[in-house]
Design a protein around this motif. Structure first.
Motif, PDB file in Angstrom:
ATOM      1  N   UNK A  39     -21.520 -30.029  -9.149  1.00 21.61           N
ATOM      2  CA  UNK A  39     -21.597 -30.390  -7.857  1.00 21.61           C
ATOM      3  C   UNK A  39     -22.231 -29.444  -7.205  1.00 21.61           C
ATOM      4  N   UNK A  40     -21.957 -28.254  -7.384  1.00 20.91           N
ATOM      5  CA  UNK A  40     -22.714 -27.001  -6.542  1.00 20.91           C
ATOM      6  C   UNK A  40     -24.087 -26.896  -7.139  1.00 20.91           C
ATOM      7  N   UNK A  41     -24.220 -27.304  -8.340  1.00 18.99           N
ATOM      8  CA  UNK A  41     -25.537 -27.190  -9.112  1.00 18.99           C
ATOM      9  C   UNK A  41     -26.790 -28.305  -8.288  1.00 18.99           C
ATOM     10  N   UNK A  71     -22.075 -31.632   1.157  1.00 16.54           N
ATOM     11  CA  UNK A  71     -20.926 -32.782   1.794  1.00 16.54           C
ATOM     12  C   UNK A  71     -20.965 -34.064   1.210  1.00 16.54           C
ATOM     13  N   UNK A  72     -22.108 -34.605   0.640  1.00 14.65           N
ATOM     14  CA  UNK A  72     -21.899 -35.696  -0.113  1.00 14.65           C
ATOM     15  C   UNK A  72     -21.352 -35.367  -1.496  1.00 14.65           C
ATOM     16  N   UNK A 125     -16.572 -35.503  -5.172  1.00 11.47           N
ATOM     17  CA  UNK A 125     -15.533 -34.761  -5.800  1.00 11.47           C
ATOM     18  C   UNK A 125     -14.175 -35.208  -5.488  1.00 11.47           C
ATOM     19  N   UNK A 126     -13.939 -35.517  -4.097  1.00 15.51           N
ATOM     20  CA  UNK A 126     -12.692 -35.698  -3.742  1.00 15.51           C
ATOM     21  C   UNK A 126     -12.238 -37.135  -4.248  1.00 15.51           C
ATOM     22  N   UNK A 128     -12.486 -29.350 -14.395  1.00 15.39           N
ATOM     23  CA  UNK A 128     -12.503 -29.139 -12.837  1.00 15.39           C
ATOM     24  C   UNK A 128     -13.635 -28.070 -12.521  1.00 15.39           C
ATOM     25  N   UNK A 129     -13.519 -26.984 -13.338  1.00 16.59           N
ATOM     26  CA  UNK A 129     -14.884 -26.120 -13.396  1.00 16.59           C
ATOM     27  C   UNK A 129     -16.178 -26.653 -13.475  1.00 16.59           C
ATOM     28  N   UNK A 130     -16.150 -27.660 -14.510  1.00 15.91           N
ATOM     29  CA  UNK A 130     -17.504 -28.423 -14.828  1.00 15.91           C
ATOM     30  C   UNK A 130     -18.034 -28.951 -13.555  1.00 15.91           C
TER      31      UNK A 130
END
Lengths: 266, 339
Positions: free
Chosen positions: B246-248, B135-136, B141-142, B239-241
């Protein structure tokens, strides 16, 4: 690589920056992109580099769109030098210039002899070889610009797009940098540079594109672009002209009380 | 000449990686040997390897080793994601703890604690932590996607941090009984004590996945040194990065926090110690910062057990006591460099 724009339009914050621009960037020519502040020079350069999406119209690279070409192929084909490029970490010059080789390296591939050779050539061409061990943050503005130029040259791409490459340079290095860009074009690269110095533009460029009022006000050999009428319309200035050794030069002399909107005064 | 000489005499990267890996493993062994009961590590190890169910073997396999290995994993996760965040935001102050990822993970875990889900399902706690971290990270990211500069992003991160902190405080405020609140407070302070093999196996897969995602961005982070336009022009999909990092970070930090609570400042300190040795290259820094984070966390966890204070100090308290002054020194140095 041949870059073509067709009926290109661009907007920023709802304001039209470029309208209906159609032009071709050919290999082997040094093109100067000139025009007053806010005329859309950087916007056009970014569109030519495939870094932005046009609001309308299209840009093609050897006849194919950026998506068809692919980001990596585009990166090997076009080296882009941003305006007053930031360097966020205290890298050494050599490591920074090596970043220009990233488009040629596989996802896990190390640095090859070809990469080292390209970096050496770029450092030598940009007169930055003696700075190789220095940390970029400690360089002067001019040294830093030459190192960033070497980074762009290290890619050895057929097209070089440079945003104000001579802005931070002293007169000696301005001349050297313009000669370097012209030589790159002589060797077959397509070179486009955003420039503010009209004399340098006139002396070194094969072709000038004068952007003003959202489009190309004039496009052609320097003699045909830098006319009194064009300069008055685009910049609102009168110039003094002269000639030295068979080469014409011109100096911005005074601002004209023209219909052009006045720049804000502080 | 002198500059060129230092360039040549830099420690080679493989030697750095090997040296730090060796140090981390040695600290793991020390961590396994240190404890409150007299303990013969050699005998316990041979008993354990031979499958003899002695008390020593049991203590080693069920208490000492999980604690040491969790220290390694959590420290590596914090150091690595710290380096990845700093490289991505191009800001030396970015760190999972400072940009709100850790505290949001803690909030997620506290909500799970509070709701009683953790009693019903052991996986709930790490999942809650990861949900909070995601969430954070998505909020960050947004902000990034809307074109916020790095300063704005860090300020946004601090806002996320305080929001998560106040929501955690709210949960404590509403706690049904003081013991539940106390349990949560102690857990939030961050500790590796009394963790078992269950937790180890639970967090290992998401952590490894998170590490892989962060490490896959090494080249792009190098290119980002030159700013976004230049990195894009060098062939990197930013964008992919962003999605990968963020997922990582969410996977690695979310699972780390869910096991140990909030262990602050490792993600800030480890990249800073390693940056000069990495030649400031953000891509190279990733692995080195991860290893340094593992060493720091293990050393701090050994220290809390060697100190005479009983019950032992919480790990997060010790890292904060060391890390916060470090942050102040760091900011002072940054200001000097800018001036």
């Amino acid at each position: 690589m041949r870059i073509e724009t067709h009926a290109l339009s661009a907007t920023a914050g709802g304001r039209a920056i470029l309208t209906d621009v159609t032009l071709t960037i050919e290999p082997g020519a040094f093109t100067g992109l000139i025009g007053p502040n806010g005329a859309g020079k950087t916007t056009l350069l970014r569109l030519l580099a495939g870094l932005a999406e046009p609001a309308a119209g299209r840009v093609t690279f050897d006849g194919r769109t950026a998506a068809q070409t692919g980001r990596r192929a585009l990166a090997r084909g076009i080296a882009y030098l941003p305006q007053s490029g930031p360097v966020h970490w205290p890298l050494r010059t050599e490591a920074l210039v090596m970043l220009g080789r990233l488009p040629h390296r596989g996802p896990l591939g190390g640095i090859t002899a070809a990469d080292r050779a390209a970096v050496e050539r770029a450092l030598a061409t940009a007169d930055a070889a003696h700075l190789r061990g220095r940390i970029v943050g400690t360089l002067s503005g001019g040294e830093r610009m030459r190192v960033l130029l070497a980074r762009a040259l290290a890619t050895e791409a057929p097209v070089l797009l440079a945003d104000e490459p001579v802005a931070a340079l002293d007169p000696g290095h301005q001349l050297a940098c313009m000669a370097l860009l012209r030589d790159a074009a002589r060797r077959g690269s397509g070179v486009v540079a955003v420039l503010h110095d009209l004399t340098l533009a006139a002396r070194f460029c094969d072709r000038l594109i004068l952007l003003s009022g959202g489009g190309a006000l004039a496009d052609g050999p320097p003699g045909r672009v830098l006319t009194d009428d064009h300069l008055r319309a685009a910049y609102g200035i009168a110039v003094q002209r002269g000639e030295a050794g068979g080469e014409p030069f011109l100096l911005p002399w005074h601002a004209l009380p023209s219909p052009m909107p006045k720049p804000e005064t502080p | 000449m002198t500059a060129a000489a230092t360039w040549e005499s830099r420690i080679p990267y493989p030697a750095l990686v090997a040296g730090l890996t060796g140090l981390a493993l040695a600290l793991c062994a020390v961590s396994a040997a240190v404890g409150y009961v007299p303990f013969d590590l050699g005998a316990a190890l041979s008993d354990w390897l031979a499958g003899r169910p002695t008390l020593g073997a049991l203590v080693l396999a069920e208490l000492r080793l999980p604690r040491a290995l969790l220290g390694l994993l959590v420290g590596f996760s914090l150091g690595l994601t710290g380096a990845a965040m700093q490289g991505w935001l191009r800001n030396p102050l970015a760190e999972p703890g400072l940009v709100g990822v850790s505290s949001a993970a803690a909030l997620g875990a506290v909500i799970v604690f509070y709701s009683g889900l953790s009693a019903a399902l052991s996986l709930a706690l790490p999942l809650g932590g990861m949900a909070g971290a995601v969430t954070a990270a998505v909020l960050l990211n947004l902000m990034a996607a809307r074109g916020a500069g790095t300063t704005a992003l860090v300020i946004g991160g601090i806002a996320i941090n305080s929001l998560a902190g106040s929501l955690t405080a709210l949960a404590l405020n509403l706690a049904p009984n003081p013991y539940a609140a106390l349990e949560i407070v102690f857990w939030l302070m961050g500790s590796l004590a009394d963790r078992g093999t269950d937790q180890l196996w639970l967090v290992l897969p998401p952590m490894l996945a998170g590490w892989a995602l962060c490490l896959s961005g090494a080249r792009a982070l190098d290119a980002l040194t030159l700013g976004e336009d230049a990195a894009h022009s060098l062939g990197f999909d930013l964008t992919g990065l962003r999605v990968r990092l963020i997922a990582g970070a969410a996977l690695a930090v979310g699972s780390a926090v869910s096991v140990t609570g909030a262990v602050g400042f490792v993600g800030l300190v480890a990249p800073h110690l390693m940056r000069p040795l990495a030649g400031a290259r953000p891509g190279r820094l990733l692995l080195l910062a991860g290893l340094a984070g593992a060493c720091l966390t293990l050393a701090a966890d050994i220290a809390v057990r060697l100190m005479p204070t009983r019950p032992e100090l919480k790990l997060g308290v010790v890292t904060a006591l060391i890390g916060a002054p470090f942050l102040i020194v760091l900011i002072a140095r940054l200001r000097r460099e800018e001036a």
